[in-house]
Each structure stands twice: as structure tokens, then as C-alpha cells.
Write a protein that holds these residues in place. Structure first.
Motif, mmCIF file in Angstrom:
data_model
loop_
_atom_site.group_PDB
_atom_site.id
_atom_site.type_symbol
_atom_site.label_atom_id
_atom_site.label_comp_id
_atom_site.label_asym_id
_atom_site.label_seq_id
_atom_site.Cartn_x
_atom_site.Cartn_y
_atom_site.Cartn_z
ATOM 1 N N ILE A 171 1.697 -1.234 0.187
ATOM 2 C CA ILE A 171 -0.090 -0.029 0.065
ATOM 3 C C ILE A 171 1.180 1.396 0.103
ATOM 4 C CG2 ILE A 171 -1.635 0.907 1.334
ATOM 5 C CD1 ILE A 171 -3.172 -1.524 2.392
ATOM 6 N N ARG A 172 2.193 1.441 0.987
ATOM 7 C CA ARG A 172 3.210 2.708 0.839
ATOM 8 C C ARG A 172 3.744 2.601 -0.267
ATOM 9 N NH1 ARG A 172 3.925 0.030 5.972
ATOM 10 N NH2 ARG A 172 6.589 -0.602 5.002
ATOM 11 N N LYS A 173 3.907 2.168 -1.155
ATOM 12 C CA LYS A 173 4.962 1.812 -2.234
ATOM 13 C C LYS A 173 4.111 2.210 -3.404
ATOM 14 C CE LYS A 173 8.409 2.098 0.070
ATOM 15 N NZ LYS A 173 10.097 3.111 0.143
ATOM 16 N N LEU A 174 3.439 1.051 -3.294
ATOM 17 C CA LEU A 174 2.424 0.986 -5.189
ATOM 18 C C LEU A 174 2.667 1.778 -5.948
ATOM 19 C CD1 LEU A 174 0.820 -1.119 -6.317
ATOM 20 C CD2 LEU A 174 -1.479 -0.212 -5.805
ATOM 21 N N LYS A 175 2.698 3.477 -5.800
ATOM 22 C CA LYS A 175 2.671 4.114 -6.597
ATOM 23 C C LYS A 175 4.113 4.206 -7.023
ATOM 24 C CE LYS A 175 -0.879 7.567 -5.436
ATOM 25 N NZ LYS A 175 -1.081 9.068 -5.045
ATOM 26 N N GLU A 176 5.066 4.395 -6.428
ATOM 27 C CA GLU A 176 6.577 4.247 -6.901
ATOM 28 C C GLU A 176 6.509 3.110 -7.522
ATOM 29 O OE1 GLU A 176 10.206 3.411 -4.479
ATOM 30 O OE2 GLU A 176 9.327 4.415 -2.719
ATOM 31 N N TRP A 177 6.429 2.124 -7.564
ATOM 32 C CA TRP A 177 6.475 0.643 -8.097
ATOM 33 C C TRP A 177 6.120 0.977 -9.093
ATOM 34 C CZ3 TRP A 177 5.027 -3.878 -3.737
ATOM 35 C CH2 TRP A 177 6.004 -3.732 -2.960
ATOM 36 N N ALA A 178 4.373 1.156 -9.091
ATOM 37 C CA ALA A 178 3.249 1.894 -10.772
ATOM 38 C C ALA A 178 4.308 2.521 -11.487
ATOM 39 C CB ALA A 178 2.412 1.853 -10.474
ATOM 40 N N ALA A 179 5.084 3.336 -11.005
ATOM 41 C CA ALA A 179 5.420 4.655 -11.809
ATOM 42 C C ALA A 179 6.064 4.556 -12.831
ATOM 43 C CB ALA A 179 5.928 5.359 -10.719
ATOM 44 N N PRO A 180 6.492 5.238 -14.025
ATOM 45 C CA PRO A 180 7.790 4.436 -15.160
ATOM 46 C C PRO A 180 9.042 4.423 -14.168
ATOM 47 C CG PRO A 180 6.376 5.884 -15.789
ATOM 48 C CD PRO A 180 5.505 5.620 -14.373
ATOM 49 N N ARG A 181 10.205 3.754 -14.934
ATOM 50 C CA ARG A 181 10.856 3.997 -13.889
ATOM 51 C C ARG A 181 11.808 3.938 -15.620
ATOM 52 N NH1 ARG A 181 10.656 -2.774 -11.443
ATOM 53 N NH2 ARG A 181 8.588 -2.000 -10.986
ATOM 54 N N PRO A 182 12.765 5.969 -14.935
ATOM 55 C CA PRO A 182 14.015 5.959 -15.970
ATOM 56 C C PRO A 182 14.548 4.980 -15.728
ATOM 57 C CG PRO A 182 13.151 7.630 -14.513
ATOM 58 C CD PRO A 182 12.600 6.625 -13.917
ATOM 59 N N VAL A 183 15.418 4.749 -16.966
ATOM 60 C CA VAL A 183 17.018 3.961 -17.233
ATOM 61 C C VAL A 183 17.468 5.183 -18.661
ATOM 62 C CG1 VAL A 183 15.259 1.889 -17.423
ATOM 63 C CG2 VAL A 183 15.511 2.708 -19.538
ATOM 64 N N GLU A 184 19.020 4.202 -18.436
ATOM 65 C CA GLU A 184 20.004 5.326 -18.758
ATOM 66 C C GLU A 184 20.135 4.787 -19.836
ATOM 67 O OE1 GLU A 184 24.686 4.725 -18.813
ATOM 68 O OE2 GLU A 184 23.783 3.515 -17.373
ATOM 69 N N LYS A 185 20.723 6.041 -20.818
ATOM 70 C CA LYS A 185 20.291 6.084 -22.382
ATOM 71 C C LYS A 185 21.120 6.492 -22.885
ATOM 72 C CE LYS A 185 16.709 9.905 -21.681
ATOM 73 N NZ LYS A 185 16.639 11.546 -22.169
ATOM 74 N N ASN A 186 21.299 6.041 -24.607
ATOM 75 C CA ASN A 186 22.918 6.047 -24.902
ATOM 76 C C ASN A 186 22.553 6.897 -25.891
ATOM 77 O OD1 ASN A 186 21.068 5.240 -26.884
ATOM 78 N ND2 ASN A 186 21.119 3.139 -27.842
ATOM 79 N N LEU A 187 23.623 7.819 -26.732
ATOM 80 C CA LEU A 187 23.864 8.410 -27.487
ATOM 81 C C LEU A 187 22.714 9.047 -28.352
ATOM 82 C CD1 LEU A 187 27.579 9.521 -27.916
ATOM 83 C CD2 LEU A 187 26.756 10.706 -26.347
#
Length: 496
Positions: free
Chosen positions: A75-91
């Protein structure tokens, strides 16, 4: 159409309405499940008392307390878990939006086990709800009274279309397995696990298999044997040994075997009194079939502690076996009962060789004061989990993935790991319809010059701090200049 087919079809229709995807709906269902555990505490305790002779305090400690923690975390973490997770990009994608989005798999089948019928059935359900899935709950038919309570009371708290309970035995389970699911989560033994996996393969359905195996326990001769044996006795004889991560057998040097036996005896007496049969904290074997199975394992071994039994009451006292041989009956399969064999080895190296000869266990325990000994055991063996100087408690840490490897299972769960296990982690890239000049290197005609630029952009990695951004700007300017030269035939000095 069978009842099982009807339930599966109804649950899939309910999922297709989209309501399980809504975060508010997920939180509401999790809170209802939390309320169920609180309001129906007595019903839960009475059912398990009839099934496994567990006291109400034991039920809370080993079944529902962990569930309440798991639900609260979700319940506490659901918004965090379900949110888009940015990842490292390349050039090549530095100007794009690149992320991972967790999306529901769809319809999940959860097949529970009888030894901890609430904990191992509802914990995956918490993750299934949090991840936005529909889920069919199949409690073990072996725990007759607990299955009845689940069937009658859970639908009063949860969305009965999205999270139906299906009871029954092998025929009902087989009928469920003939249906198409988006994930199957099974807790039990490896023999049934193979059946589950074979059925899932017909639909290319992914599975999480939480199985078991013979979890070893190595006691170093130089450790505090008294403390080690208290912790081993607790881990082994909790729930009458019917725990998938219970220490299955002890490995120790011959010189300390008698001391280990004495300390185990003391701990058993301390925990369960001189008469474990009358102790409210000591349970019973689930049924007479399992009672007979466990009894047959003792036939060719020497009893050092315990050995008292009562078939009618499904009672087997905490029992320690000494000088057990590798080919003894008790060493041929997971015990799943209150027998603790002791095998002697010459030291750590022989213990590691012995462990590695068998299937990979669900848990591996080592008791030692020497970090080098612990690290050697860790680095030269494989198991679902490893715990030094204690038993079972790694199951309670929901930040750790819990699961097996090889014959002891596949996939893991607990906390965010359950959410991820029952989600599709969808890779997403959002690009703008501009800066087309940057894409020129990938379009035909393919030339050596374009390959050179492609190699630069693909193989060069930067930390996009200030310096990295400046270098990127220079690189982009160079590419655009090169494009301009090719298109407009600008003189070489313009971009050099």
C-alpha cells in the motif's frame, strides 16, 4: 462448461473491464484484505488449529503477521512501484524519453500449499493485486478447514469476480491447469512442480515455482555450538518440521557430533518441555499419509533424541538421528517433518563437496564465527538463499528475493519482487518527430562514413553530467555539420 472454466472465463472478463488496473482499486482491495486478516483472525486461527494444531499465537507469528507487513508495504509503495522507471540512455536516444513501465500480466493462477496455508497462498495474492492482475486462488485441499474459510470468507472482502477462490482436489486442479493463464504461481514439491510446468507449457504460460529440497546445515566446529543448536532446533521443529526452508540435515565433524546432539536435546526440552505432545507450541503432522511417510524414513537410522510417536494423533516428537549414512532412507528425499539427521564430514571442503553432489536446495545454512568459512561456503555452492548463523529469518526480509534455483524452484517473490514477478516490465521509448538529421546515419545508402558515425554513437558511453552534455553537444554539432557538408557540399574548412 465446467465450473473451473466458468470461473476462469468470468475472471478474465473482469480483468478486461480494466478496473484492476486502477491504482485506487488496487489499494482498496489490499486494504480489504488487510481488514479480512484483522476481522477474521479467530476464524483463521480456529481453522488452522483443526488442520495443523497450531495455537492462535503461532498462527499470528508465522502466518498473518508477515502478511500484514507485506500488505502494508504494498500500500505504501504502490505508486512508486507502478511509476515509470527511467533507464540509462545511449547517445542515440539522449533526447528521447526512455523508461520501463510495469503493466499487469492479466489472469494469474495461485496454487497454495498446506504447511503455511495463509502465508504462502495470500502473499503471492498481495503482489498479484498490487500489480493490477486478476487472480484465481486455489488453496490446498489438504488443509480442509482453512480452504473452507478461504472459500466462504475471502469473497466477502475482495472483488469476487477478479479474485475468486476455487476449492477441490486433484481433479479440480487439473481442470484449472487445462485453462489458459498469464502466469501460474505454485508453492509445493518438485514432483507436482513438474506437472504444473508441463501444463503451463501448453499455453506458453510463465511460472513461478516455489518448491523445496534438502536444505543443508553446516556447523563449524569452532562456532558457539550451544547458540547454533538452539537456532537450528527452532528452525527445524517449528510447525513440526513442515517448513520448506527448514534445515533438512546437519553436517558437522565427528568430534562435535555428541555435543551437537546434547545441545539439540537441551533446546528441544527448553522449547517444547519434556512432553512435546502436550505442549501448545508443538504441532502435528498434517495427516496419516504423511505420518507414515515420515515414519518409514527412520527405519535404517539410529535415534539419538526423541522418537516418540502416536499415529492416531499424527504426533511425531522432535527427533534427532545420529551417524546417518548418505544412502539412508532419510537422505533420499526432503523430510518435511520433525526428523533431523546428522552426517559427519571431515571439514568444510567435504561438506561443500557433499552439498554439491545433490540438487540445489531452497536454503543453505552455515554456522561459523569465521567470515572466510562463510564466504567459501557462499562462493562454492548454489542455493535459493543462504543464511549464516540463523535459520528461516531470511524469509521475513521482504527486500530479499525469496525463491529457489534448479530443482528447488524458479522465480522469486516478497515485497517489490512479487510485484515485478507478476508484472510485465515493458520497455518504452518515446521519440519526437524532429531532429531527423541525427537519423541520417541509419538510412540507406549505407556508407563507411555512416558506419563510422554509428560506431561512435553506439559504442561511446558517457556519464551525462556537465562534461558529458558538452561532449554530446559537440558530437551532435559535428554530425549535423557532416550532414550539411554532404547535402550542400560546404567546403571542408567550414566544419574543421
Amino acid at each position: 462448461m465446467s465450473r473451473e472454466q466458468q470461473v476462469v472465463a468470468a475472471a478474465r472478463r473482469a480483468f478486461q473491464t480494466g478496473r484492476s488496473r486502477c491504482l485506487e482499486h488496487r489499494v482498496r482491495q489490499l486494504k480489504n484484505l488487510q481488514r479480512f486478516l484483522t476481522e477474521r483472525r479467530d476464524d483463521i486461527a480456529q481453522a488452522i488449529k483443526k488442520d495443523l494444531n497450531k495455537s492462535p499465537v503461532v498462527v499470528q507469528m508465522y502466518e498473518t503477521l508477515g502478511l500484514e507487513e507485506e500488505i502494508g508495504l504494498a500500500i505504501r509503495k504502490l505508486k512508486e512501484w507502478a511509476a515509470p522507471r527511467p533507464v540509462e540512455k545511449n547517445l542515440l536516444t539522449v533526447s528521447d524519453t526512455v523508461y520501463v513501465k510495469a503493466e499487469p500480466l492479466g489472469l494469474v493462477l495461485i496454487i497454495g500449499a498446506w504447511n503455511y496455508p495463509w502465508a504462502v497462498t495470500l502473499q503471492p495474492l498481495v503482489g498479484a493485486i498490487a500489480a493490477g492482475n486478476a487472480a484465481i486462488i486455489k488453496p490446498s485441499e489438504v488443509c480442509v478447514h482453512t480452504a473452507k474459510v478461504m472459500d466462504e470468507l475471502l469473497p466477502l472482502y475482495l472483488d469476487k469476480e477478479l479474485y475468486p477462490v476455487v476449492t477441490g482436489g486433484v481433479p479440480e486442479t487439473q481442470e484449472l491447469l487445462r485453462q489458459k493463464f498469464d502466469h501460474i504461481f505454485y508453492t509445493g514439491n518438485s514432483a507436482v512442480g513438474k506437472v504444473i510446468m508441463a501444463a503451463a507449457a501448453e499455453h506458453l504460460t510463465p511460472v513461478t515455482l516455489e518448491l523445496g529440497g534438502k536444505s543443508p546445515c553446516y556447523i563449524d566446529s569452532k562456532c558457539d555450538v550451544t547458540i547454533a543448536c538452539r537456532r537450528v532446533a527452532w528452525g527445524k521443529f517449528t510447525n513440526c518440521g513442515q517448513t520448506c526452508i527448514a534445515p533438512d540435515y546437519i553436517l558437522c565433524e565427528p568430534a562435535i557430533q555428541q555435543r551437537v546432539i546434547q545441545e539439540l536435546h537441551k533446546a528441544i526440552k527448553e522449547f517444547y518441555t519434556d512432553n512435546p505432545k502436550t505442549c501448545p507450541d508443538y504441532g502435528r503432522i498434517i495427516n496419516q499419509r504423511h505420518f507414515k511417510r515420515i515414519m518409514s524414513m527412520m527405519e535404517d537410522s539410529t535415534i539419538a533424541v526423541g522418537g516418540d510417536t502416536d499415529e492416531e494423533d499424527c504426533f511425531i516428537a522432535p527427533t534427532v538421528l545420529r551417524d546417518v549414512k548418505p544412502d539412508a532412507k532419510v537422505m533420499q528425499e526432503e523430510i518435511f517433518g520433525p526428523l533431523l539427521p546428522i552426517l559427519t564430514v571431515d571439514g568444510l571442503d567435504e561438506a561443500i563437496r557433499f552439498i554439491n553432489k545433490g540438487e540445489k536446495p531452497l536454503a543453505l545454512y552455515i554456522f561459523s564465527n569465521d567470515d572466510k568459512v562463510i564466504k567459501k561456503m557462499r562462493d562454492e555452492t548454489s542455493s535459493g538463499g543462504l543464511l549464516a548463523n540463523d535459520c528461516l529469518v531470511h524469509f521475513s526480509v521482504n527486500s530479499l528475493p525469496f525463491g529457489g534455483v534448479g530443482n528447488s524452484g524458479m522465480g522469486s517473490y516478497h515485497g517489490k519482487h512479487t510485484f515485478d514477478q507478476l508484472s510485465h516490465l515493458r520497455g518504452c521509448l518515446i521519440k519526437a518527430l524532429k531532429m531527423e538529421g541525427m537519423n541520417n546515419m541509419r538510412y540507406p545508402p549505407h556508407t563507411a562514413s555512416k558506419l563510422g558515425w554509428a560506431r561512435f554513437f553506439v559504442l561511446k558511453g558517457f556519464n551525462f553530467g556537465l562534461i558529458g552534455r558538452l561532449m554530446l553537444l559537440f558530437a551532435a554539432a559535428a554530425v549535423l555539420a557532416a550532414i550539411a557538408v554532404q547535402k550542400y557540399d560546404l567546403p571542408h574548412k567550414f566544419y574543421c
